[in-house]
Design a protein around this motif. Structure first.
Motif, PDB file in Angstrom:
ATOM      1  N   ILE A   1       0.843  -1.192   0.000  1.00  0.00           N
ATOM      2  CA  ILE A   1       0.000   0.000   0.000  1.00  0.00           C
ATOM      3  C   ILE A   1       0.881   1.246   0.000  1.00  0.00           C
ATOM      4  CG2 ILE A   1      -1.669   1.357   1.324  1.00  0.00           C
ATOM      5  CD1 ILE A   1      -2.950  -1.031   0.051  1.00  0.00           C
ATOM      6  N   VAL A   2       1.918   1.228   0.834  1.00  0.00           N
ATOM      7  CA  VAL A   2       2.838   2.365   0.924  1.00  0.00           C
ATOM      8  C   VAL A   2       3.533   2.591  -0.420  1.00  0.00           C
ATOM      9  CG1 VAL A   2       4.900   3.275   2.062  1.00  0.00           C
ATOM     10  CG2 VAL A   2       3.215   1.981   3.383  1.00  0.00           C
ATOM     11  N   LEU A   3       4.035   1.521  -1.022  1.00  0.00           N
ATOM     12  CA  LEU A   3       4.722   1.637  -2.310  1.00  0.00           C
ATOM     13  C   LEU A   3       3.768   2.123  -3.406  1.00  0.00           C
ATOM     14  CD1 LEU A   3       6.873  -1.634  -2.241  1.00  0.00           C
ATOM     15  CD2 LEU A   3       7.669   0.710  -1.904  1.00  0.00           C
ATOM     16  N   SER A   4       2.523   1.663  -3.356  1.00  0.00           N
ATOM     17  CA  SER A   4       1.527   2.081  -4.342  1.00  0.00           C
ATOM     18  C   SER A   4       1.236   3.572  -4.226  1.00  0.00           C
ATOM     19  CB  SER A   4       0.228   1.286  -4.157  1.00  0.00           C
ATOM     20  OG  SER A   4       0.432  -0.081  -4.361  1.00  0.00           O
ATOM     21  N   ILE A   5       1.110   4.059  -2.993  1.00  0.00           N
ATOM     22  CA  ILE A   5       0.851   5.488  -2.768  1.00  0.00           C
ATOM     23  C   ILE A   5       2.016   6.326  -3.299  1.00  0.00           C
ATOM     24  CG2 ILE A   5       0.583   7.273  -0.996  1.00  0.00           C
ATOM     25  CD1 ILE A   5      -0.911   5.180   0.688  1.00  0.00           C
ATOM     26  N   ILE A   6       3.238   5.877  -3.035  1.00  0.00           N
ATOM     27  CA  ILE A   6       4.429   6.603  -3.516  1.00  0.00           C
ATOM     28  C   ILE A   6       4.446   6.652  -5.036  1.00  0.00           C
ATOM     29  CG2 ILE A   6       6.951   6.537  -3.654  1.00  0.00           C
ATOM     30  CD1 ILE A   6       6.933   5.311  -0.822  1.00  0.00           C
ATOM     31  N   TYR A   7       4.150   5.507  -5.675  1.00  0.00           N
ATOM     32  CA  TYR A   7       4.149   5.443  -7.145  1.00  0.00           C
ATOM     33  C   TYR A   7       3.091   6.372  -7.735  1.00  0.00           C
ATOM     34  CZ  TYR A   7       3.556   3.600 -11.863  1.00  0.00           C
ATOM     35  OH  TYR A   7       3.454   3.492 -13.237  1.00  0.00           O
ATOM     36  N   ILE A   8       1.909   6.357  -7.166  1.00  0.00           N
ATOM     37  CA  ILE A   8       0.813   7.189  -7.687  1.00  0.00           C
ATOM     38  C   ILE A   8       1.135   8.673  -7.535  1.00  0.00           C
ATOM     39  CG2 ILE A   8      -1.600   7.865  -7.323  1.00  0.00           C
ATOM     40  CD1 ILE A   8      -2.144   4.919  -6.546  1.00  0.00           C
ATOM     41  N   ILE A   9       1.623   9.071  -6.370  1.00  0.00           N
ATOM     42  CA  ILE A   9       1.978  10.478  -6.147  1.00  0.00           C
ATOM     43  C   ILE A   9       3.044  10.939  -7.144  1.00  0.00           C
ATOM     44  CG2 ILE A   9       3.069  12.076  -4.508  1.00  0.00           C
ATOM     45  CD1 ILE A   9       1.707  10.512  -2.258  1.00  0.00           C
ATOM     46  N   LYS A  10       3.974  10.053  -7.427  1.00  0.00           N
ATOM     47  CA  LYS A  10       5.066  10.378  -8.348  1.00  0.00           C
ATOM     48  C   LYS A  10       4.586  10.524  -9.788  1.00  0.00           C
ATOM     49  CE  LYS A  10       9.661   8.763  -9.748  1.00  0.00           C
ATOM     50  NZ  LYS A  10      10.681   7.687  -9.589  1.00  0.00           N
ATOM     51  N   ASN A  11       3.533   9.793 -10.176  1.00  0.00           N
ATOM     52  CA  ASN A  11       3.100   9.762 -11.582  1.00  0.00           C
ATOM     53  C   ASN A  11       1.755  10.421 -11.862  1.00  0.00           C
ATOM     54  OD1 ASN A  11       5.111   7.785 -13.131  1.00  0.00           O
ATOM     55  ND2 ASN A  11       4.767   6.944 -11.086  1.00  0.00           N
ATOM     56  N   ILE A  12       1.095  10.943 -10.826  1.00  0.00           N
ATOM     57  CA  ILE A  12      -0.271  11.444 -11.009  1.00  0.00           C
ATOM     58  C   ILE A  12      -0.330  12.676 -11.911  1.00  0.00           C
ATOM     59  CG2 ILE A  12      -0.379  13.028  -9.031  1.00  0.00           C
ATOM     60  CD1 ILE A  12      -3.204  11.689  -8.489  1.00  0.00           C
TER      61      ILE A  12
END
Length: 454
Positions: A227-238
């Motif tokens: 979940i943490v890694l997914s949030i980081i990825y989304i914030i980086k690419n949103i």
């Protein structure tokens, strides 16, 4: 073109039978039994939130109850319908993605692990997600309707799905208004139906207020790192894709049980999105991978021969399962038979995740006391249920069937209500007269004609 259609049909059949066979033969988890029993009970005339407790919205169990009533009240129909839902999800993803391998492979390991209403929520997510990315002139009315359906399927997910509508359309008043109109009409209609059936108060208690109690018993394991890694990825690419906010909101599906099966499904859309974005598609490779994946599933299930597979007629519910589940049912059936005389004198309560299997075997209607777990009893339900049990047992003979695993793992499982468990052990006398029951995973406690003080 014709070749692509044939390949799609083959892929759909592979996905369908892969999910259906796994669910029907090897998937003997509690969620599977619990979800079916809720739908089966509604199909038999019981009222949701009134005759039994359930923490999800009325849409999925009511829809499934209708289909069970139409095609047959058994696990076979239940598993077929849920397998079709997965096929529909596959077709939606295949239509909008370049890489069909994503669903074909990952669905084997993700979708089969979770509660069925969660899979239905995943279907609603994809319809809303791709509708919002599309150009259909009626899409806003459709999205508003589906947002309402999602709220009354799983309330935390419905609320989460509303966030993208607000954020992506802050200054687009007409879009928000269209969605609000269809959302309001649908929601009001469902609420009126619940009020007429006398279950709206129960809906609020179990699905909204009860969620507060559930939140007090948050569970999590190592998989929360995804979940943490997914949030980081989304914030980086949103910034590159604003619609990633839908993926971010879908992570709410893992709340409040941050366990591997919920987390894997919560990150499923993002994994599909990422694989489709960074890999090349090969139809032939897809088929090879899905066949290999299916073989691995069979091997991992320790199925060495068809002799281990059997079918039992569970009061016309045709529960087809792997040998371990068959043995569990046989044990429960034998316990019920041995306690048949006592059931005539004693009211039976259960402290076991298998409680619904006991009831299905007896062909008895379920009630709110069959599932007395933290988070499943409504707002402050733990105190209320214990008080009601004490009051009833003060004047009547009572019997509790406890799962020994609950007793031994009481400190490790946050859903176990320690107060009710403590009350049962300290107040009742353990029934030790039957050697068979003593050797099973269950303990039986009775009040033995004693009056229980409140």
């Amino acid at each position: 073109m014709k070749k692509d259609k044939v390949l799609t049909i083959i892929e759909c059949l592979v996905v369908f039978f892969m999910i259906f066979i796994y669910n029907s033969f090897f998937y003997g988890t509690y969620d599977h039994i619990i979800d079916f029993t809720h739908c089966y009970s509604i199909a038999n005339g019981l009222k949701i939130y009134k005759d039994f407790n359930i923490v999800v919205g009325p849409v999925y169990p009511t829809l499934m109850a209708f289909l069970l009533k139409l095609f047959g009240k058994n696990f076979l129909v239940f598993d077929i319908v849920n397998s079709i839902i997965v096929v529909i999800i596959y077709l939606i993803i295949k239509k909008h993605n370049n890489n069909t391998m994503s669903l074909l492979t990952i669905s084997v390991f993700f979708i089969v692990l979770v509660a069925k209403y969660n899979t239905f929520t995943l279907l609603l997510f994809y319809i809303i997600y791709y509708a919002d990315r599309g150009n259909n002139k009626y899409k806003d009315y459709i999205i508003g309707f589906l947002l309402s359906i999602t709220i009354f399927t799983k309330i935390n997910m419905g609320c989460a799905f509303i966030i993208p509508t607000i954020i992506l359309n802050l200054i687009k008043i007409k879009i928000v208004l269209k969605r609000f109109i269809s959302f309001s009409i649908t929601s009001l209609s469902i609420i009126i139906i619940m009020i007429i059936n006398g279950v709206f108060k129960g809906f609020i208690n179990y699905t909204i207020l009860g969620l507060l109690s559930f939140s007090k018993n948050l569970t999590y394991d190592f998989s929360i790192i995804f979940i943490v890694l997914s949030i980081i990825y989304i914030i980086k690419n949103i910034k590159k894709d604003k619609y990633l906010i839908y993926m971010l909101c879908f992570l709410a599906l893992s709340y409040p049980l941050f366990e591997v099966c919920h987390i894997l499904l919560a990150i499923f859309p993002l994994v599909v999105y990422t694989i489709d974005k960074y890999s090349n598609n090969s139809s032939f490779l897809n088929m090879i991978i899905i066949i290999i994946s299916s073989v691995l599933i069979f091997i991992s299930s320790n199925i060495k021969s068809l002799d281990r597979i059997s079918t039992i007629n569970l009061k016309n519910k045709y529960y087809i399962q792997e040998k371990g589940i068959i043995e569990l049912y046989k044990t429960i059936h034998k316990i019920n038979k041995k306690l048949s005389n006592k059931r005539k004198e004693y009211k039976t309560f259960y402290f076991s995740m298998d409680s619904y299997l006991f009831k299905l075997d007896l062909n008895e209607k379920i009630n709110k006391y069959d599932f007395i777990w933290n988070g499943n009893m409504g707002y402050k339900g733990e105190e209320k249920y214990l008080k009601e049990i004490k009051k009833y047992c003060n004047k009547n003979k009572c019997m509790f069937i406890l799962d020994k695993n609950c007793i031994y793992n009481r400190e490790k499982n946050d859903q176990i209500n320690l107060e009710i468990l403590k009350y049962t052990e300290e107040t009742y006398d353990e029934y030790l007269d039957d050697e068979f029951i003593n050797e099973t995973d269950y303990s039986v406690y009775i009040n033995d004609n004693k009056l229980i003080k409140e």
